[in-house]
Structures are given as C-alpha cells and as structure tokens.
Write an enzyme that holds these catalytic residues in place. Structure first.
Site, PDB file in Angstrom:
ATOM      1  N   GLY A  48       0.830  -1.203   0.000  1.00 56.53           N
ATOM      2  CA  GLY A  48       0.000   0.000   0.000  1.00 56.53           C
ATOM      3  C   GLY A  48       0.859   1.245   0.000  1.00 56.53           C
ATOM      4  O   GLY A  48       1.874   1.318   0.700  1.00 56.53           O
ATOM      5  N   ALA A  52      -1.044   6.138   4.534  1.00 53.24           N
ATOM      6  CA  ALA A  52      -0.439   5.314   5.583  1.00 53.24           C
ATOM      7  C   ALA A  52       0.811   4.610   5.048  1.00 53.24           C
ATOM      8  O   ALA A  52       1.908   4.747   5.607  1.00 53.24           O
ATOM      9  CB  ALA A  52      -1.458   4.302   6.102  1.00 53.24           C
ATOM     10  N   GLY A  53       0.666   3.880   3.942  1.00 49.48           N
ATOM     11  CA  GLY A  53       1.785   3.101   3.419  1.00 49.48           C
ATOM     12  C   GLY A  53       2.895   3.973   2.861  1.00 49.48           C
ATOM     13  O   GLY A  53       4.084   3.687   3.047  1.00 49.48           O
ATOM     14  N   ARG A 338     -21.150  12.351  11.665  1.00 48.10           N
ATOM     15  CA  ARG A 338     -21.717  11.747  10.456  1.00 48.10           C
ATOM     16  C   ARG A 338     -22.812  10.732  10.736  1.00 48.10           C
ATOM     17  O   ARG A 338     -23.793  10.667  10.005  1.00 48.10           O
ATOM     18  CB  ARG A 338     -20.592  11.068   9.685  1.00 48.10           C
ATOM     19  CG  ARG A 338     -19.636  12.073   9.152  1.00 48.10           C
ATOM     20  CD  ARG A 338     -18.445  11.454   8.508  1.00 48.10           C
ATOM     21  NE  ARG A 338     -17.586  12.531   8.040  1.00 48.10           N
ATOM     22  CZ  ARG A 338     -16.415  12.361   7.464  1.00 48.10           C
ATOM     23  NH1 ARG A 338     -15.945  11.131   7.293  1.00 48.10           N
ATOM     24  NH2 ARG A 338     -15.708  13.378   7.060  1.00 48.10           N
ATOM     25  N   LEU A 449      -7.187  10.890   7.730  1.00 48.97           N
ATOM     26  CA  LEU A 449      -5.879  11.331   7.240  1.00 48.97           C
ATOM     27  C   LEU A 449      -4.928  11.468   8.420  1.00 48.97           C
ATOM     28  O   LEU A 449      -3.756  11.095   8.354  1.00 48.97           O
ATOM     29  CB  LEU A 449      -6.021  12.668   6.504  1.00 48.97           C
ATOM     30  CG  LEU A 449      -6.987  12.673   5.310  1.00 48.97           C
ATOM     31  CD1 LEU A 449      -6.944  14.023   4.602  1.00 48.97           C
ATOM     32  CD2 LEU A 449      -6.656  11.569   4.314  1.00 48.97           C
TER      33      LEU A 449
HETATM   34  C1  LIG Z   1     -14.070  10.717  -1.308  1.00 43.89           C
HETATM   35  C2  LIG Z   1     -13.361  10.610   0.002  1.00 43.89           C
HETATM   36  C3  LIG Z   1     -12.970  11.764   0.672  1.00 43.89           C
HETATM   37  C4  LIG Z   1     -12.328  11.660   1.906  1.00 43.89           C
HETATM   38  N1  LIG Z   1     -11.967  12.820   2.558  1.00 43.89           N
HETATM   39  C5  LIG Z   1     -11.322  12.727   3.751  1.00 43.89           C
HETATM   40  C6  LIG Z   1     -10.917  13.907   4.446  1.00 43.89           C
HETATM   41  O1  LIG Z   1     -11.132  15.027   4.002  1.00 43.89           O
HETATM   42  N2  LIG Z   1     -10.292  13.761   5.635  1.00 43.89           N
HETATM   43  C7  LIG Z   1     -10.020  12.530   6.174  1.00 43.89           C
HETATM   44  O2  LIG Z   1      -9.432  12.471   7.258  1.00 43.89           O
HETATM   45  N3  LIG Z   1     -10.375  11.410   5.519  1.00 43.89           N
HETATM   46  C8  LIG Z   1     -11.010  11.470   4.325  1.00 43.89           C
HETATM   47  N4  LIG Z   1     -11.374  10.326   3.674  1.00 43.89           N
HETATM   48  C9  LIG Z   1     -10.909   9.020   4.189  1.00 43.89           C
HETATM   49  C10 LIG Z   1      -9.438   8.813   3.802  1.00 43.89           C
HETATM   50  O3  LIG Z   1      -9.216   9.316   2.510  1.00 43.89           O
HETATM   51  C11 LIG Z   1      -9.017   7.351   3.819  1.00 43.89           C
HETATM   52  O4  LIG Z   1      -9.448   6.734   4.991  1.00 43.89           O
HETATM   53  C12 LIG Z   1      -7.493   7.256   3.770  1.00 43.89           C
HETATM   54  O5  LIG Z   1      -6.985   8.012   2.698  1.00 43.89           O
HETATM   55  C13 LIG Z   1      -7.037   5.808   3.674  1.00 43.89           C
HETATM   56  O6  LIG Z   1      -5.631   5.805   3.524  1.00 43.89           O
HETATM   57  P1  LIG Z   1      -4.823   4.457   3.530  1.00 43.89           P
HETATM   58  O7  LIG Z   1      -3.401   4.844   3.282  1.00 43.89           O
HETATM   59  O8  LIG Z   1      -5.134   3.691   4.758  1.00 43.89           O
HETATM   60  O9  LIG Z   1      -5.400   3.614   2.303  1.00 43.89           O
HETATM   61  P2  LIG Z   1      -5.541   3.947   0.727  1.00 43.89           P
HETATM   62  O10 LIG Z   1      -5.283   5.358   0.398  1.00 43.89           O
HETATM   63  O11 LIG Z   1      -6.854   3.352   0.335  1.00 43.89           O
HETATM   64  O12 LIG Z   1      -4.378   3.122   0.073  1.00 43.89           O
HETATM   65  C14 LIG Z   1      -4.418   1.730  -0.057  1.00 43.89           C
HETATM   66  C15 LIG Z   1      -3.183   1.274  -0.783  1.00 43.89           C
HETATM   67  O13 LIG Z   1      -3.093  -0.141  -0.696  1.00 43.89           O
HETATM   68  C16 LIG Z   1      -2.839  -0.693  -1.959  1.00 43.89           C
HETATM   69  N5  LIG Z   1      -3.406  -2.035  -1.951  1.00 43.89           N
HETATM   70  C17 LIG Z   1      -4.598  -2.457  -1.461  1.00 43.89           C
HETATM   71  N6  LIG Z   1      -4.720  -3.771  -1.575  1.00 43.89           N
HETATM   72  C18 LIG Z   1      -3.590  -4.210  -2.146  1.00 43.89           C
HETATM   73  C19 LIG Z   1      -3.132  -5.497  -2.515  1.00 43.89           C
HETATM   74  N7  LIG Z   1      -3.837  -6.593  -2.301  1.00 43.89           N
HETATM   75  N8  LIG Z   1      -1.906  -5.574  -3.116  1.00 43.89           N
HETATM   76  C20 LIG Z   1      -1.152  -4.472  -3.338  1.00 43.89           C
HETATM   77  N9  LIG Z   1      -1.544  -3.245  -2.984  1.00 43.89           N
HETATM   78  C21 LIG Z   1      -2.742  -3.117  -2.393  1.00 43.89           C
HETATM   79  C22 LIG Z   1      -3.451   0.266  -2.954  1.00 43.89           C
HETATM   80  O14 LIG Z   1      -2.832   0.117  -4.207  1.00 43.89           O
HETATM   81  C23 LIG Z   1      -3.135   1.605  -2.265  1.00 43.89           C
HETATM   82  O15 LIG Z   1      -1.815   1.991  -2.621  1.00 43.89           O
HETATM   83  C24 LIG Z   1     -12.050  10.403   2.462  1.00 43.89           C
HETATM   84  C25 LIG Z   1     -12.442   9.243   1.788  1.00 43.89           C
HETATM   85  C26 LIG Z   1     -13.116   9.344   0.584  1.00 43.89           C
HETATM   86  C27 LIG Z   1     -13.594   8.100  -0.070  1.00 43.89           C
END
Ligand SMILES: Cc1cc2nc3c(=O)[nH]c(=O)nc-3n(C[C@H](O)[C@H](O)[C@H](O)COP(=O)(O)OP(=O)(O)OC[C@H]3O[C@@H](n4cnc5c(N)ncnc54)[C@H](O)[C@@H]3O)c2cc1C
Length: 642
Positions: A48, A52-53, A338, A449
C-alpha cells in the site's frame, strides 16, 4: 443455527499504563532500538502506498531499513487517499478557541461512541501536531489566513476549528508530500517500488509473517517476496457495498488473506455512512461521489416541512422549511457527527419529506453563506467541490441548493492490532484504514488522514524497531514448504476462478451483494434482517462459484480476474460483517440496531454488555474474542449533540 462461537478474551499486551499523557513517551523509551548499521540488514515489505503506506515506507527507508513497496495502481500517487477532500485534524489550537490535545482526545473517544481504546486515541491526538509540521516542511500547500498562519475549519462532532485543509484537495496534497518523500528513497535505492502488483497471499514461516505472494497485474506472473516484517497499509473495505464513495479498486483482499491465515479481524460491522454524498441517479451507476463534510461549515441542511412537497426549493418559503439538524441538535447544528446526520437524513426521507427523484435526498443550501460571505469567498473555499457537483448533476449549486444523501464512505473495522500496530500474527503490522484502531464505532471527519499519517510517519517507525531488533530472521527461499504452499494456493484459486466459465459477470454478483449489504447491514440493522442477509449472502456466494464468468487467461492483464478474486473475498467478509452486526445487540455510532434506540430514535448503547472490541478468528463458524475496553479518563455517557 449457530453463527459464531465464543473464544478466550484477547488483550493488548503492548498497552502501556500510568498517566495517559506520558504513556507514548514511556512506551517508546522502553522499546528496543535497532542500531543504524544493522537497519540496512533488515527488510520490510509495505503493501500500500496511500497516506499510511507511503508515509511508512518513506520513514522506514529514511531510517535505514530496506523497503519493498507494493500497490496495484500504476503509480503510488494514485492510491485512494488522493480523493480525500476536506481536511486533516490537529490539536494546534491556532484559533485559540479552546482546543487542546486533551479536547481532541475527548472528542474522538466520544465521537467513536466509547468503543475505542483511550491510550491509542490519546497518542493520536498527541502526534497530530507533529503531522502538520512534517507536512508543512515537505511543502504541502495548506490554506493560510491573511496573517500567514495556517487556516482552520470545523468538521462534525467538534465545537472548535482544528481542521487543516488545502481547498477540497487535502488528500491529494498530503499524498504528493508522502510520495515525494518516497520517491527520494526510491532514487536512493532504499525503496524498491512495485506498482501494478497485487498481494494475494501472506507467507507465514515459524509463526511469523515473512513475505507475500504477488501477481504482476500486467503479465500475470506470480512471484514471492520475503522480508523480516510485513506491513499492510491496504485501505478500507467499503466497496463490499458495491456503491460507495471509495475508489473502485478499494478491496479487502490483503487483509482478508491475512485474516484467513490467523490475524483477528476487529469490529467488521462498524461502517461509516457519510451524510453528504450526491444521491444515486439510477441502476447504471457504479460509484458514488462525496461532497465533503467541510461544506457543512457554511451549507444549511433542510427539507420541506410538509410531506410530498414537490415545489422547487426556491419556491418554498422559509417558514415552510425544516432545518432539521439545527432544530434537533442546536449546539452542533449542521456539524453533528456523520452517524447522527446520516440517520437524521434517513428519518426525514422515511417520513416522506425527502427531495429529488424517489424522495431520497435532502438540501444542502448555500444561499445564506453566499449572501453573508459573497460568492467569491464561497468559491475560494469550496470552488472545486461546487464544480464537481455541477458536472455530475448538471445543477449549479450557487443558484440552487445541492441535493445530498448518505452513502457508504469509510470502514472503522479492520485487522485487530495492539498498541504497537502489530496484528495477532507476529511480524505483521497493519496501519491506516486497514486496521481497526482509533475510531471506535464512528469516525469523526478529518480523522482518517490524521490516523493514516500518524501511523505511517510517527507510530509504526517507532514500534516496529522493537520487533525487528530480534532480526534478521532465517533466510528464506522459494522452495521452502510454507512458501510453496502459499504460492500454490494462489495459483489454484486463480485457476478455479477461470475454470467456472459460467454465465454471469463478476460485476453483477458484486452489485447484488452490495444491495443485500445496503438493505440489511446498512444504515439500520435488525436481527431479522441480518439473519436473512446471511442466508442470502451464502446462497449468492454458492452461485458465484458455479456461475461466474471470467473471460481471458491468468497470463495477461485481466481486470475481470482481479475483480473476481476481490469479490470472492467480499463474500466472506460480508458474512462476517452481518454476524458481527447480529451479535452486537446494541446501537453504537455507525452501527444502528433498530431494536436498541432511545424514545427519540437515537442510538442506545449497552455498556454493561458490549463495552468491548469484537475480534473475530477465521473459521467455518467464526470465533469471537472480546477485548474489554476500560475508560479511565472519558467516562462513557449518553452521547448528546443537542
Ligand atoms: C471521497 C473521500 C474523501 C475523503 N476525505 C477525507 C478527508 O477530508 N479527511 C479525512 O481524514 N479522511 C477522508 N477520507 C478518508 C481517507 O481518505 C481514507 O481513509 C485514507 O486516505 C485511507 O488511507 P490508507 O493509506 O489507509 O489507504 P488507501 O489510500 O486506500 O491506500 C491503499 C493502498 O493499498 C494498496 N493495496 C490495497 N490492496 C492491495 C493489494 N492486495 N496488493 C497491493 N496493494 C494493495 C493500494 O494500491 C493503495 O496503494 C475520504 C475518503 C473518501 C472516499
């Protein structure tokens, strides 16, 4: 019929004690360190590249570890995090409006309806202030006030302004910061980036997470990769509902594969339904669009007072409008959390007062804000969101109110982790939306975030040392029995999906599964509905494995095959979500059980019975392990925003 067994309680052995303000400092001090010269002998796989990643990979590599990163997109920069709009919380108190680390901690524990761990949430609030400094140093262009200080706005569930933002593109700007930091390490050779690779299995050797099986999504080649620790940063699973605000690719596969191999899955039923999304427009649709919560700083939510009032919004006089959030929740008004705002929208629509096609919508009206602030200021704050709305609906929100309706947005559940963010499989760490850690039963806006970057930049890079200090571990090769078994299981599963050769598309199964989940495990859940849903999901899953059609082969770019694997995992997850929702006979945050509500329709918790994290062990009949939650600082009370 028995849907689950109950097992031994689970406890967080890494949890610190003592005064909450000093827990994280003391915990870090007591952890083992790895000498810089030894770090380059240790490898970490990070699955990921979202906030986070990406932040974790960059920080671990900067510290000297060898990192190998995976994502399924064509660039780390395309992770779903890029879609985040509204902002990121931090207890900086720039506004001098009474904010503090303690208040952010308090708001988050209360906002999560007292179903999160106090120690984790306090650490999150502490680290929040560092995140902003880190991102500013990277050049993230946060909005600024006239005097040069960073600007803030408010999000739901708080009465202070602590949300930092970059217009309606905060996720994009933050991700570019993390991506640049990653790219620097890629150029230095400390991160090996593998885009367009999907992790399809976890490799466990001698009880430790030691690697992954991945498929090259362009060539179809299956390979194995080994490391001293594995970090999952693979995001949330809201797409189990088919329609959600998540990017279409978001899935549960990485987490689910780890769950099947022994990692406990916590609180799967805690789903966030966001109140302000563009309503569904028809059965052809495959995606829903969020209108950021930040809009509720200035937009006013209303419906007509009378049922079935089909007049245009401009023709409905003030006296015949119901600004129901301001009426029911005068202290927080349009900025209630929410879960509360979503249920209130559902209630007024159920009463027959919804607007737009099918009566499934409420107005979000900016007329007052435009009059008060002027169109130019509104444009500066929300311009890109207004433009997006207009492009999708064909309506101009500067002239007519937006129509919005709740939609699936975020998943609070995820793999169970301890205070060190380590799962129940030693050496498997889980960060960001993929873990369950900090938000309890309801996440406050702008906190995802914050959590993702807290985990990646500050928490994991400290806690993983304690584990890696025992490494490097035994060198592995591709012919190790556990490695061969993991790889063969992936190959067999792909072959099985291709061999079905049935008559229904993957998408048609996914859409039907999503309907079941939305109907019975969505905004309102009942014992009867959940029991029915489990039966429907099982029937549909059997159908999937006999009727799904996956065209093409495994040795090529094959998006149907990718989707089929993800949907197969969604089926299993969906069943566990319903079982979790069924067993939790209380309402808490986003989990609203119709049988458990106050006389005025608010969520009714049962702290005596359900003050625990539900951590599930995989099995034909899943086993429930309870982690008791204790509240020393923010004592559980009825959550009121009135
Ligand atoms: C439209 C929208 C707006 C938002 N706005 C806000 C905001 O304003 N403020 C806030 O705090 N939060 C917001 N959120 C929530 C927030 O964006 C997410 O919770 C957060 O970005 C998740 O980050 P993450 O790094 O955990 O995962 P992600 O950004 O989802 O990244 C996941 C990563 O894992 C990889 N991956 C997944 N499965 C696999 C696999 N099997 N093999 C290889 N790679 C894989 C993907 O390629 C990707 O790189 C919003 C969410 C949405 C949908």
């Amino acid at each position: 019929m028995t849907f689950w067994n109950e097992g031994e309680p689970v406890s967080d052995a890494a949890a610190p004690d003592g005064p909450i303000e000093t827990r994280w400092e003391r915990h870090k001090f007591s952890a083992k360190l790895v000498n810089p010269a030894n770090r380059r002998k240790l490898t970490v796989i990070v699955v990921g590249t979202g906030l986070a990643g990406g932040s974790a990979a960059a920080t671990l590599a900067e510290a000297g570890y060898r990192v190998r990163s995976y994502c399924y997109q064509d660039s780390p920069r395309r992770a779903h995090s890029i879609a985040a709009q509204g902002g990121i919380n931090a207890a900086k108190n720039y506004r001098n409006d009474g904010d503090s680390i303690y208040r952010l901690f308090y708001d988050t524990v209360k906002g999560g309806d007292f179903r999160a761990r106090e120690s984790n949430v306090y650490r999150l609030a502490q680290v929040s202030v560092n995140i902003i400094d880190q991102c500013v140093a990277q050049g993230v262009p946060f909005a600024r006030e006239y005097g040069g200080l960073l600007d803030n706005r408010s999000f739901g569930g708080t009465q202070v302004s602590r949300t930092f933002y970059a217009r309606g593109q905060t996720g994009q700007q933050l991700l570019l910061g993390a991506y640049q930091a990653m790219e620097r390490q890629i150029a230095l050779g400390t991160i090996e980036m593998n885009a367009r690779h999907e992790m399809l299995e976890l490799i466990i050797v001698d009880g430790r997470a030691r690697g992954v099986v991945v498929r090259d999504l362009v060539t179809g080649e299956i390979t194995t990769d080994f490391a001293d620790a594995v970090v999952l940063a693979s995001g949330g699973y809201g797409n189990v509902f088919f329609l959600s605000t998540n990017a279409k690719g978001c899935n549960v596969t990485a987490s689910w594969r780890a769950h099947r191999k022994g990692a406990l899955f916590a609180n799967p039923c805690y789903t966030q339904i966001h109140p302000t999304c563009i309503p569904e427009s028809g059965t052809h649709q495959s995606k829903l669009t969020l209108m950021s919560e930040s809009l509720r700083n200035d937009g006013r939510v209303w419906v007509p007072l009378a049922r079935g009032d089909s007049r245009k919004p401009g023709d409905i006089p003030e006296a015949e409008r119901d600004y129901y959030l301001e009426r029911i929740y005068p202290s927080f008004g349009n900025l209630v959390p929410r879960d509360i705002a979503s249920r209130a929208a559902k209630n007024v629509c159920d009463e027959g007062r919804g607007v737009g096609p099918g009566g499934l919508g409420v107005y979000l009206d900016f007329a007052d804000a435009i009059e008060r602030l002027g169109r130019h200021t509104v444009e500066e704050k929300y311009g890109n969101l207004f433009e997006m709305y207009q492009r999708i609906t064909g309506e101009d929100p500067y002239e007519v109110p937006m129509r919005i309706y709740p939609a699936v947005h975020y998943t609070m559940g995820g793999l169970w982790v301890d205070y060190d963010l380590q799962s129940t499989i030693p050496g498997l760490f889980v960060i960001g939306e993929a873990n369950f850690s900090d938000h309890g039963a309801n996440r406050l806006g702008a906190s995802a975030l914050m959590q993702g970057l807290a985990d990646g930049y500050f928490v994991l890079p400290n806690t993983i040392n304690n584990y890696l200090a025992a490494g490097p571990f035994e060198k592995l090769s591709a012919d190790h029995a556990e490695v061969v078994a993991a790889r063969t299981s992936v190959e067999d599963r792909l072959a099985k999906l291709l061999a079905v050769d049935g008559d229904r598309t993957v998408d048609s199964f996914h859409r039907e599964l999503g309907h079941i989940m939305w109907e019975y495990c969505g905004m309102e859940r009942t014992e009867e509905g959940l029991t029915k849903a489990i039966g429907l999901i099982r029937g549909l899953r059997d159908d999937f494995w006999t009727r799904v059609k996956v065209p093409g082969t495994g040795e090529q770019l094959n998006q149907n095959l990718e989707k089929a694997g993800r949907v197969a995992d969604f089926f299993e997850l969906a069943e566990l979500m319903c079982i979790d929702a069924l067993h939790r006979g209380e309402s808490a945050g986003g989990h609203f059980r119709a049988e458990s509500q106050t006389p005025d329709g608010e969520a009714l918790r049962h702290d005596d019975e359900f003050s625990y994290v539900a951590a599930w062990e995989y099995g034909d009949v899943p086993t429930l392990h309870k982690e008791q939650l204790d509240f020393e600082y923010v004592h559980p009370s009825t959550r009121s925003y009135k």
